[in-house]
Design an enzyme around this catalytic site. Sequence first.
Site, PDB file in Angstrom:
ATOM      1  N   TYR A   1      -8.427   5.077  -2.614  1.00 23.36           N
ATOM      2  CA  TYR A   1      -8.113   4.189  -1.501  1.00 23.36           C
ATOM      3  C   TYR A   1      -8.052   2.779  -2.073  1.00 23.36           C
ATOM      4  O   TYR A   1      -9.068   2.118  -2.272  1.00 23.36           O
ATOM      5  CB  TYR A   1      -9.170   4.304  -0.394  1.00 23.36           C
ATOM      6  CG  TYR A   1      -8.953   3.349   0.763  1.00 23.36           C
ATOM      7  CD1 TYR A   1      -7.694   3.181   1.325  1.00 23.36           C
ATOM      8  CD2 TYR A   1     -10.010   2.606   1.285  1.00 23.36           C
ATOM      9  CE1 TYR A   1      -7.498   2.302   2.378  1.00 23.36           C
ATOM     10  CE2 TYR A   1      -9.821   1.728   2.343  1.00 23.36           C
ATOM     11  CZ  TYR A   1      -8.561   1.578   2.884  1.00 23.36           C
ATOM     12  OH  TYR A   1      -8.359   0.699   3.928  1.00 23.36           O
TER      13      TYR A   1
ATOM     14  N   ASP B   1      -4.245   6.742  -0.369  1.00 22.89           N
ATOM     15  CA  ASP B   1      -3.638   5.565   0.233  1.00 22.89           C
ATOM     16  C   ASP B   1      -3.664   4.488  -0.842  1.00 22.89           C
ATOM     17  O   ASP B   1      -4.675   3.836  -1.047  1.00 22.89           O
ATOM     18  CB  ASP B   1      -4.422   5.144   1.480  1.00 22.89           C
ATOM     19  CG  ASP B   1      -3.896   3.874   2.112  1.00 22.89           C
ATOM     20  OD1 ASP B   1      -2.886   3.337   1.613  1.00 22.89           O
ATOM     21  OD2 ASP B   1      -4.493   3.403   3.089  1.00 22.89           O
TER      22      ASP B   1
ATOM     23  N   HIS C   1      -1.668   6.160   9.584  1.00 17.94           N
ATOM     24  CA  HIS C   1      -1.116   6.943   8.477  1.00 17.94           C
ATOM     25  C   HIS C   1      -0.940   8.393   8.926  1.00 17.94           C
ATOM     26  O   HIS C   1      -1.627   8.857   9.847  1.00 17.94           O
ATOM     27  CB  HIS C   1      -2.069   6.944   7.282  1.00 17.94           C
ATOM     28  CG  HIS C   1      -2.289   5.604   6.663  1.00 17.94           C
ATOM     29  ND1 HIS C   1      -1.729   5.225   5.464  1.00 17.94           N
ATOM     30  CD2 HIS C   1      -3.043   4.545   7.058  1.00 17.94           C
ATOM     31  CE1 HIS C   1      -2.109   4.012   5.151  1.00 17.94           C
ATOM     32  NE2 HIS C   1      -2.918   3.565   6.107  1.00 17.94           N
TER      33      HIS C   1
END
EC number: 3.1.11.2
Length: 264
Positions: free
Chosen positions: A109, A152, A255
């Site tokens: 992330y 991500d 997302h």
Amino acid sequence: MKIATWNINSLRLRLPLLKELINETQADVICLQETKVPDPLFPFEDIIKLGYPHYYFKGMKSYNGVAIISKHELIHVADTPDWCGRLDCRHIAAQLKTASGPITIHNFYVPAGGDIPDAETNPKFAHKLAFIEEATAWFEKNQPKRSILVGDLNTAPLEHDVWSHKQLLKVVCHTPPETERHNQWEKQGFLDAMRLIYPEPQKLYTWWSYRNRDWKKSNRGRRLDHIWISNDLKENLQAIEILAHARDWAPPSDHVPVIAELTL
């Protein structure tokens, strides 16, 4: 074998949506970002009930957090860096046992970078660039073999990864300082699995802002979520699926999940 990645934006809040993802895809491994749950409160009993007895996670209250849940045995990879020395729960890695041998899965992330794309005036943007540079240097020294990197990554690197290349060139996530560093990181032994299946100029998005009242109509998306495979897994990649309709699941994450199918 199906491996999914999803910025779930609060695991406990969206646990029913995780169940929906599992029912729809039957993914073998699911990598989650922005879990927003400290380790003592991780809902491992619920995860086991969903059919995932193997899991590894690293979390903190209200922010960040990553988790890997799996139907198959996981072995924690412990010798990964503390990126930028912040202890902010942005990366975990585990080895997955498969019939053809172990696969290393990295779940990232990456910092979002704030709103101003200037490292001198915006510490968040400076942190993002430094994070990517550190990751690039680490993988340059630790070249990936039989590895999958997902997460991500908070950068839309290619022209058709955003709804308007021209209008977003000065918007954080698509600026040259970010995209150049992102692409250099990928070059450390990885291939962009999504673009192997859906090459440019096909538009690919995995994120739509909460600010858009009708995300479908405006379709101002960005591809912020990625799946990379090491070069030696290129022939194993079979399919990529972006669950765009998950943007309508309630309460939605901004997302959507991405699933890679590989023969392993």
